[in-house]
Design a protein around this motif. Structure first.
Motif, PDB file in Angstrom:
ATOM      1  N   SER A 122       0.806  -1.214   0.000  1.00  0.00           N
ATOM      2  CA  SER A 122       0.000   0.000   0.000  1.00  0.00           C
ATOM      3  C   SER A 122       0.842   1.268   0.000  1.00  0.00           C
ATOM      4  O   SER A 122       0.298   2.369  -0.044  1.00  0.00           O
ATOM      5  CB  SER A 122      -0.938   0.009   1.212  1.00  0.00           C
ATOM      6  OG  SER A 122      -0.197   0.070   2.420  1.00  0.00           O
ATOM      7  N   GLY A 123       2.174   1.139   0.078  1.00  0.00           N
ATOM      8  CA  GLY A 123       3.043   2.308   0.061  1.00  0.00           C
ATOM      9  C   GLY A 123       3.171   3.003   1.387  1.00  0.00           C
ATOM     10  O   GLY A 123       3.541   4.190   1.443  1.00  0.00           O
ATOM     11  N   ASP A 124       2.877   2.320   2.488  1.00  0.00           N
ATOM     12  CA  ASP A 124       3.059   2.909   3.818  1.00  0.00           C
ATOM     13  C   ASP A 124       4.522   3.307   3.972  1.00  0.00           C
ATOM     14  O   ASP A 124       5.412   2.461   3.898  1.00  0.00           O
ATOM     15  CB  ASP A 124       2.684   1.884   4.884  1.00  0.00           C
ATOM     16  CG  ASP A 124       2.852   2.403   6.302  1.00  0.00           C
ATOM     17  OD1 ASP A 124       3.297   3.564   6.480  1.00  0.00           O
ATOM     18  OD2 ASP A 124       2.549   1.641   7.242  1.00  0.00           O
ATOM     19  N   PRO A 125       4.827   4.605   4.179  1.00  0.00           N
ATOM     20  CA  PRO A 125       6.237   5.013   4.255  1.00  0.00           C
ATOM     21  C   PRO A 125       7.001   4.368   5.405  1.00  0.00           C
ATOM     22  O   PRO A 125       8.224   4.243   5.325  1.00  0.00           O
ATOM     23  CB  PRO A 125       6.148   6.538   4.417  1.00  0.00           C
ATOM     24  CG  PRO A 125       4.773   6.818   4.887  1.00  0.00           C
ATOM     25  CD  PRO A 125       3.911   5.747   4.299  1.00  0.00           C
ATOM     26  N   VAL A 126       6.324   3.951   6.455  1.00  0.00           N
ATOM     27  CA  VAL A 126       7.024   3.263   7.551  1.00  0.00           C
ATOM     28  C   VAL A 126       7.609   1.949   7.056  1.00  0.00           C
ATOM     29  O   VAL A 126       8.634   1.493   7.545  1.00  0.00           O
ATOM     30  CB  VAL A 126       6.075   3.040   8.748  1.00  0.00           C
ATOM     31  CG1 VAL A 126       6.754   2.244   9.849  1.00  0.00           C
ATOM     32  CG2 VAL A 126       5.600   4.377   9.299  1.00  0.00           C
ATOM     33  N   ALA A 127       6.964   1.344   6.053  1.00  0.00           N
ATOM     34  CA  ALA A 127       7.457   0.082   5.502  1.00  0.00           C
ATOM     35  C   ALA A 127       8.425   0.286   4.352  1.00  0.00           C
ATOM     36  O   ALA A 127       9.318  -0.538   4.142  1.00  0.00           O
ATOM     37  CB  ALA A 127       6.276  -0.785   5.039  1.00  0.00           C
ATOM     38  N   VAL A 128       8.292   1.389   3.599  1.00  0.00           N
ATOM     39  CA  VAL A 128       9.107   1.545   2.388  1.00  0.00           C
ATOM     40  C   VAL A 128      10.203   2.603   2.516  1.00  0.00           C
ATOM     41  O   VAL A 128      11.188   2.564   1.782  1.00  0.00           O
ATOM     42  CB  VAL A 128       8.215   1.869   1.172  1.00  0.00           C
ATOM     43  CG1 VAL A 128       7.227   0.747   0.918  1.00  0.00           C
ATOM     44  CG2 VAL A 128       7.483   3.190   1.349  1.00  0.00           C
ATOM     45  N   ASP A 129      10.050   3.564   3.412  1.00  0.00           N
ATOM     46  CA  ASP A 129      11.057   4.624   3.550  1.00  0.00           C
ATOM     47  C   ASP A 129      11.115   5.093   5.008  1.00  0.00           C
ATOM     48  O   ASP A 129      10.821   6.253   5.322  1.00  0.00           O
ATOM     49  CB  ASP A 129      10.719   5.810   2.631  1.00  0.00           C
ATOM     50  CG  ASP A 129      11.748   6.936   2.705  1.00  0.00           C
ATOM     51  OD1 ASP A 129      12.927   6.659   3.034  1.00  0.00           O
ATOM     52  OD2 ASP A 129      11.370   8.092   2.439  1.00  0.00           O
ATOM     53  N   PRO A 130      11.486   4.205   5.947  1.00  0.00           N
ATOM     54  CA  PRO A 130      11.398   4.542   7.376  1.00  0.00           C
ATOM     55  C   PRO A 130      12.314   5.674   7.825  1.00  0.00           C
ATOM     56  O   PRO A 130      12.055   6.291   8.854  1.00  0.00           O
ATOM     57  CB  PRO A 130      11.765   3.227   8.075  1.00  0.00           C
ATOM     58  CG  PRO A 130      12.542   2.459   7.065  1.00  0.00           C
ATOM     59  CD  PRO A 130      11.958   2.826   5.736  1.00  0.00           C
ATOM     60  N   SER A 131      13.353   5.974   7.064  1.00  0.00           N
ATOM     61  CA  SER A 131      14.242   7.073   7.454  1.00  0.00           C
ATOM     62  C   SER A 131      13.735   8.426   6.989  1.00  0.00           C
ATOM     63  O   SER A 131      14.179   9.471   7.476  1.00  0.00           O
ATOM     64  CB  SER A 131      15.647   6.844   6.892  1.00  0.00           C
ATOM     65  OG  SER A 131      15.652   7.013   5.484  1.00  0.00           O
ATOM     66  N   GLY A 132      12.829   8.438   6.013  1.00  0.00           N
ATOM     67  CA  GLY A 132      12.318   9.691   5.482  1.00  0.00           C
ATOM     68  C   GLY A 132      13.290  10.427   4.581  1.00  0.00           C
ATOM     69  O   GLY A 132      12.997  11.529   4.105  1.00  0.00           O
ATOM     70  N   GLN A 133      14.428   9.832   4.299  1.00  0.00           N
ATOM     71  CA  GLN A 133      15.438  10.511   3.480  1.00  0.00           C
ATOM     72  C   GLN A 133      14.987  10.654   2.029  1.00  0.00           C
ATOM     73  O   GLN A 133      15.180  11.695   1.400  1.00  0.00           O
ATOM     74  CB  GLN A 133      16.765   9.750   3.553  1.00  0.00           C
ATOM     75  CG  GLN A 133      17.379   9.681   4.944  1.00  0.00           C
ATOM     76  CD  GLN A 133      17.753  11.047   5.487  1.00  0.00           C
ATOM     77  OE1 GLN A 133      18.170  11.927   4.731  1.00  0.00           O
ATOM     78  NE2 GLN A 133      17.609  11.233   6.790  1.00  0.00           N
TER      79      GLN A 133
END
Length: 291
Positions: A122-133
């Motif tokens: 689903s593209g949850d950023p916690v799963a795909v980009d947890p650093s937020g960089q």
């Protein structure tokens, strides 16, 4: 507060699809095996209606079957956790406590795998980009721990009033609200409620700028809709350390802090946050709280 819409569902990768299907099957077997956990073991505030996600938080890409499965797992975990607590309080044998704790961890592991796979899809950023960089989240200067705290746990902000609560119904959410909202002005400091490690610092979805912290008891706390993030993934925080400033990022109708307590880092594993805080001797009321 917190009007939110769901994230767009990207194409599913074969590896993730297989892992998600396998994890779901194994997870269903785990839940059947755990059906023998005493039904009254979770009478500490966990609601029987389980966890339902906010419209903005990607929940609408998930079917009723998924939500029901995750809700059953959350309830099973909380019953298992309560049983472990009772055994420890009653001075049960180390073997009995260890077996109960192993069952609790098995439920959490199955829920973790299920929600991780769904979060990736689903593209949850916690799963795909947890650093937020990759998303270029608005990071401020790194905060420092407070000089001294008399208590190991604290409320997540100050000078608030409580707005939308856990499991609240309304047109703002596709199902039910998954956290507790603290109505505060933009720019109000937001604090880690307890010591832990920063699991994720993300932005770009319905939660806006958010921080997820893992605590020593294995639970995670989420702080969403921030205007600025003052910690980094992997960093350690202490109770009362500023992790960011409140705001109105993401899909909201006004500034507030959305606070969740989760069994895993991912959407779908939330538990009632105020009873969890009360177990830490943190009293949160609807009246304004002064520093």
């Amino acid at each position: 507060m917190g009007r939110e819409h769901h994230a767009r569902l990207p194409r599913t990768r074969t590896r993730t699809r297989i892992r998600g299907a396998t994890g779901a099957a194994l997870f269903a077997l785990l839940l059947l095996a755990l059906a023998a956990v005493p039904a009254g073991a979770g009478a500490d505030g966990a609601r029987g209606d389980g966890v339902r996600g906010d419209r903005a938080h990607g929940d609408s890409v998930r079917g009723d079957g998924f939500r029901q499965e995750a809700a059953r797992a959350v309830r099973a975990h909380e019953r298992a956790r309560a049983r472990v607590d009772r055994l420890r309080e009653s001075d049960a044998s180390p073997t009995e406590v260890k077996d109960a704790e192993r069952r609790r961890r098995a439920v959490r592991a199955g829920l973790w795998d299920l929600l991780w796979a769904t979060g990736r899809n689903s593209g949850d950023p916690v799963a795909v980009d947890p650093s937020g960089q990759d998303s270029h989240c608005p990071f401020g200067d790194r905060s420092r721990p407070p000089e001294r705290r008399a208590h190991p746990w604290t409320a997540p902000t100050r000078r608030y009033w409580l707005s939308a609560g856990y499991a609240a119904k309304g047109s703002r959410w596709a199902h039910r609200h998954t956290g507790q909202d603290f109505a505060v002005d933009s720019g109000t400091p937001v604090y880690a409620v307890g010591a832990g490690t920063v699991r994720a610092t993300t932005c770009g979805d319905g939660f806006g700028n958010q921080v997820v912290v893992r605590h020593r008891d294995g639970y995670f706390t989420q702080y969403a809709h921030l205007s600025r993030i003052d910690v980094r993934k992997g960093g350690r925080v202490t109770a009362g350390q500023r992790i960011g400033l409140s705001g109105a990022t993401g899909n909201v109708t006004g500034p507030h802090l959305h606070f969740e307590v989760r069994i895993t880092p991912y959407v779908g594993s939330a538990v009632p946050p105020l009873p969890w805080l009360r177990r830490k001797d943190v009293q949160v009321t609807g009246a304004p709280v002064l520093p």
